[in-house]
Design a protein around this motif. Structure first.
Motif, PDB file in Angstrom:
ATOM      1  N   THR A   4       0.844  -1.194   0.000  1.00 15.89           N
ATOM      2  CA  THR A   4       0.000   0.000   0.000  1.00 15.89           C
ATOM      3  C   THR A   4       0.868   1.229   0.000  1.00 15.89           C
ATOM      4  OG1 THR A   4      -1.696   1.203   1.197  1.00 15.89           O
ATOM      5  CG2 THR A   4      -0.141   0.010   2.538  1.00 15.89           C
ATOM      6  N   ASN A   5       0.351   2.301  -0.577  1.00 10.30           N
ATOM      7  CA  ASN A   5       1.057   3.582  -0.583  1.00 10.30           C
ATOM      8  C   ASN A   5       0.630   4.485   0.601  1.00 10.30           C
ATOM      9  OD1 ASN A   5       2.469   3.008  -2.962  1.00 10.30           O
ATOM     10  ND2 ASN A   5       0.719   3.653  -4.246  1.00 10.30           N
ATOM     11  N   GLU A   6      -0.311   4.013   1.435  1.00 14.14           N
ATOM     12  CA  GLU A   6      -0.811   4.824   2.556  1.00 14.14           C
ATOM     13  C   GLU A   6      -0.064   4.489   3.848  1.00 14.14           C
ATOM     14  OE1 GLU A   6      -3.029   7.081   1.985  1.00 14.14           O
ATOM     15  OE2 GLU A   6      -3.412   6.470  -0.107  1.00 14.14           O
ATOM     16  N   THR A   7      -0.281   5.327   4.821  1.00  6.38           N
ATOM     17  CA  THR A   7       0.361   5.091   6.129  1.00  6.38           C
ATOM     18  C   THR A   7      -0.571   4.360   7.079  1.00  6.38           C
ATOM     19  OG1 THR A   7      -0.361   7.242   6.911  1.00  6.38           O
ATOM     20  CG2 THR A   7       1.834   7.127   5.920  1.00  6.38           C
ATOM     21  N   GLU A   8      -1.694   3.872   6.562  1.00  2.00           N
ATOM     22  CA  GLU A   8      -2.588   3.077   7.385  1.00  2.00           C
ATOM     23  C   GLU A   8      -3.259   2.053   6.495  1.00  2.00           C
ATOM     24  OE1 GLU A   8      -6.621   5.784   7.228  1.00  2.00           O
ATOM     25  OE2 GLU A   8      -5.317   5.969   8.988  1.00  2.00           O
TER      26      GLU A   8
END
Length: 841
Positions: A4-8
């Motif tokens: 994933t490219n997100e932090t969550e």
């Protein structure tokens, strides 16, 4: 793996209550750029399901829910729904170690009569294991059981909570927990424990030896495990037993006894709120209830009883059903006021404590027949008597036989009606009266009645101040059988009390005591014969003698011809006082106002216009009701005042060149006896002297302090009489004889001086001890007479002789000097002046 490219990131599809390890590695594209970071996370277990109460007791509760495979343990938070101060602390319950069939001891006593499990389907159902921590007032026991109602291998968690409060609202919150303690969502259930109480305890059937009890038990759950302890406590006995029903019969008791009954509910060993009842057992029935005698209007009854002191007898007339109750405290009674020839049923109820009654016994009987009843005296006088009566059937056409007789009198006659007036009777006489029906065989009805006595007459009353003796006469032939009732009260009824005096039979006098002096009284006298027959009242009034004064005092009014009389008001009532005053041939009568003896009142009367220093006889008489008390007497003397001034001045004559003689008459003693005289000299004018001059003496006169002084003091007890004077008291004083009287020096007078004299008379004299005992004029009763004419004293004879001798001697000296001068001149001429003048000198 998830990129994933997100932090969550949210990861789904996980298992409840499972532990997962997550590793996160940073990178670009497919290249790894850093060190991975790991974290272990446990998912929440599923919340419990199927939470429900399977059993509700008084202090015990059973909960159950479905066990989830992902749940390792559970936590129950239990609290009451009241205030926070009453909240039960949380219970932490861990059941991860529980397996089916795990054994447990002990079981709760409350579960012994109640089934906690559903029916068994072949799988083992275990008992409960202690599973609460920490330990507290509420203890939890747990077990895992198979669900017998489902066809699959699902399991249930059963939790038994013991130690709850009865009749209390609770709230239980159940959390599922994972192995690491992660909690699932809570599930809440509320409930109220059952109450355990006995109510409506009643004695439904009470006899002399047994009591049947019923009660109600308040509970919400199963009642099969309840038992009831019954305690019955009497005066000398004590019973204890246990039942499992809500009713019981207690036998073997004593009659007429108070029993205290207590019923306790028990669930196992748990004791509930008891019910309490007090019951008196009634007395036992009487024995040998029987009729002892039968009359026209009465029937006698008797019986036997060992345990009752009071009995209620119910009388029922058979024809009318009329009821009457009588109470007897003995074991026999005569029931009166019955109807002649009538059947009655009598029921007797023994009475015990607190209004209890025993089993009745019954007997029947019938009164004798009589045609006449209820003979009544309608009116009675001294010579007449009016009668009325009734018959049993109320018929008016009967003829009645009347018989009247007394000691010396008999009369018989037939009467067609039911009333008669008897005349020409004797006063105060007892008559026997019988009325019967000629055509009916039976007992006649009869009464006895006195005629009214005649009034008393010729009353005489003798009174003192506190008592009255009354005598009277009664002319009736039967007066020797009379007694008398006297009612005495004050005529104004101010005391609001009536004194009652009763005499013995035949006594026609009475003494009434404790009366108030000088008071009006009214007396009523009734002649009495028999128990309640009285004459009309004879009314008379009288008045007691007024009380005399105990004493009275006289007080002198200073310098006034008056006396003040004081006395305590005599007891009782008075209309005033008569004051008599006399002295010699003079007398006077004065009537004074009344007074009252309440609150110790003192009467005060000032008698004026009297003479000074005179003895008077006083007599005070109390007056009331036109009567006089004995007079109280006293002799008193009026006071004194300054004596009256004399009519003339004293006579002063010269005796020598340094003394004079003063003559004067005594003062009039009408204002009091003359105690003393003082002779006063002055060289001044003839002004009216004042009491202030009495303080000056001869010494003050010689020192120039005053031209007026007291030269002589005479006490009347040492008075002197001039010779040759008959009855007129005269005083003669030699002034200047150098005597001393009571501190006053009678010094010599000055020759050629001019003197006047006056006399001071005293009815009361006071001496000032602080001033050499001289007269205190301010406190003495004194009057000064007028000054005499002035008298001029002659020259001293010695002075005259000296002047003569001096003149002769002077003449001789002059002659001698002249002769000497002449002689010397002659000699000078002879000797030619040989001797000088200085020599001659």
């Amino acid at each position: 793996m998830i990129v994933t490219n997100e932090t969550e990131c949210t990861i789904t599809g996980l298992s409840p209550g499972s532990s997962y390890k997550f590793s996160i590695t940073p990178g670009i594209g497919n290249a790894t750029l850093g060190t991975p970071v790991s974290k272990t996370v446990t998912t929440e277990p599923r919340p419990v399901s199927g939470l429900r109460v399977t059993f509700m007791g008084v202090t015990l509760l059973a909960l159950t829910w479905i066990k989830d495979n992902g749940t390792e343990s559970y936590q129950i938070l239990l609290e009451t729904s009241g205030s926070q101060t009453e909240m039960t602390r949380d219970l932490a319950i861990n059941i991860s170690v529980l397996k089916p069939g795990f054994p447990l001891r002990p079981e709760s006593n409350e579960t012994q009569g109640d089934t906690l499990d559903a029916s068994n389907t072949g799988k083992e159902v275990s008992t409960h294991q202690l599973c609460s921590s920490p330990l507290g007032p509420v203890t939890a026991y747990c077990r895992v059981s198979a669900d017998p109602s489902s066809g699959q291998e699902s399991q249930h968690i059963d939790v038994l909570l013991i130690g709850l409060k009865s009749n209390t609202q609770y709230k239980a919150t159940v959390y599922s927990q994972a192995a690491d303690g992660t909690k699932g969502q809570p599930q809440l259930i509320e409930f109220r424990t059952n109450s355990n109480q006995v109510s409506d305890l009643k004695a439904v059937n009470v006899s002399a030896t047994s009591i049947t009890l019923t009660w109600k038990a308040i509970y919400n759950g199963s009642s099969s495990a309840y038992s009831y302890k019954i305690q019955v406590a009497g005066e000398a006995s004590f019973l204890n037993f246990t039942v499992r029903e809500t009713h019981a019969m207690v036998s073997g008791l004593n009659s007429s006894t108070l029993y205290n009954i207590t019923v306790w509910p028990f669930l196992g060993n748990a004791e509930g709120t008891p019910g309490f009842l007090q019951v008196y057992t009634p007395p036992g029935p009487v024995s040998d209830f029987r009729v002892t005698n039968v009359g026209v209007r009465e029937i006698g009854l008797a019986w036997s009883s060992d345990d009752s002191q009071s009995f209620r007898i119910l009388t029922v007339q058979e024809k009318t059903g009329e009821l009457k109750n009588d109470i007897a405290t003995n074991q026999s009674i005569t029931i009166g006021n019955l109807s002649p020839g009538t059947s009655y049923r009598f029921e007797i109820f023994p009475q015990g404590p607190n209004g209890t009654e025993g089993t009745p016994r019954t007997v029947d009987s019938r009164t004798d027949s009589s045609a006449v009843f209820d003979i009544r005296v309608v009116c009675v006088t001294t010579t007449e008597m009016q009668l009325e009566w009734q018959n049993t059937d109320g018929a008016a056409e009967y003829t009645y036989r009347l018989v009247v007789w007394s000691e010396n009198y008999i009369r018989e006659q037939n009467i067609s009606g039911k009333a008669v007036t008897l005349r020409d009777l004797n006063p105060g006489t007892l008559y026997n009266i019988s009325v019967s029906l000629d055509a009916v065989q039976g007992h006649p009805s009869s009464i006895v009645q006195y005629t009214r006595p005649s009034n008393v007459s010729n009353m005489t009353i003798e009174t003192t101040s506190t008592a009255a003796t009354l005598h009277w006469w009664n002319q009736d032939a039967a007066s020797s059988t009379y007694s008398y009732r006297l009612l005495i009260e004050k005529a104004d009824n101010s005391s609001n009390t009536t004194q009652v005096v009763r005499t013995d039979v035949g006594v026609t006098d009475a003494t009434v005591r404790d009366l108030m002096p000088g008071s009006h009284y009214r007396v009523e006298i009734f002649a009495q014969v028999g128990n309640d027959t009285e004459s009309l009242p004879f009314l008379e009034s009288f008045c007691t003698e007024p009380a005399p004064l105990a004493s009275f005092l006289c007080e002198v009014v200073p310098k006034e011809p008056a006396l003040v009389l004081k006395w305590a008001c005599p007891p009782g009532t008075n209309e005033g006082f008569m004051l008599e005053v006399s002295s010699g041939a003079w007398d006077n009568v004065t009537y004074l106002e009344s007074c009252t003896s309440e609150n110790g009142t003192e009467y005060r009367k000032e008698v004026t216009y009297l003479n000074f220093s005179t003895s008077y006889n006083f007599s005070i008489t109390t007056l009331s009701c036109g009567k006089k008390a004995l007079a109280t007497q006293n002799t008193c003397v009026t006071g004194i005042t300054d004596p009256p001034p004399p009519d003339g001045s004293p006579n002063i004559t010269s005796v020598s060149h340094n003394s004079v003689k003063v003559k004067f008459s005594g003062f009039e003693a009408s204002h009091g006896p003359i105690k003393a005289y003082a002779v006063i000299l002055t060289t001044g004018e003839a002004d009216n002297p004042s009491a202030d001059v009495l303080k000056y003496t001869y010494k003050d006169f010689k020192n120039g302090a005053s031209n007026t002084y007291v030269t002589y003091f005479i006490s009347t007890e040492e008075k002197g009489r001039s010779q040759g004077l008959s009855e007129v008291l005269k005083y003669e004083i030699n002034v200047g004889n150098e005597s001393t009287t009571h501190g006053y020096y009678n010094g010599k007078l000055e020759p050629l001086g001019s003197y006047r004299a006056c006399v001071a008379g005293f009815t009361n004299i006071t001496f000032n001890l602080q001033s050499d005992g001289l007269i205190n004029g301010a406190e003495s009763y004194v009057t000064f007479g007028p000054y005499s004419e002035a008298v001029f004293l002659p020259q001293d004879p010695g002075v005259i002789c000296g002047a003569v001798f001096g003149c002769i001697f002077g003449a001789l000296v002059i002659v001698a000097v002249g002769g000497f001068i002449f002689w010397r001149k002659k000699r000078k001429d002879a000797k030619n002046n040989e001797v000088s003048f200085s020599q001659i000198k």
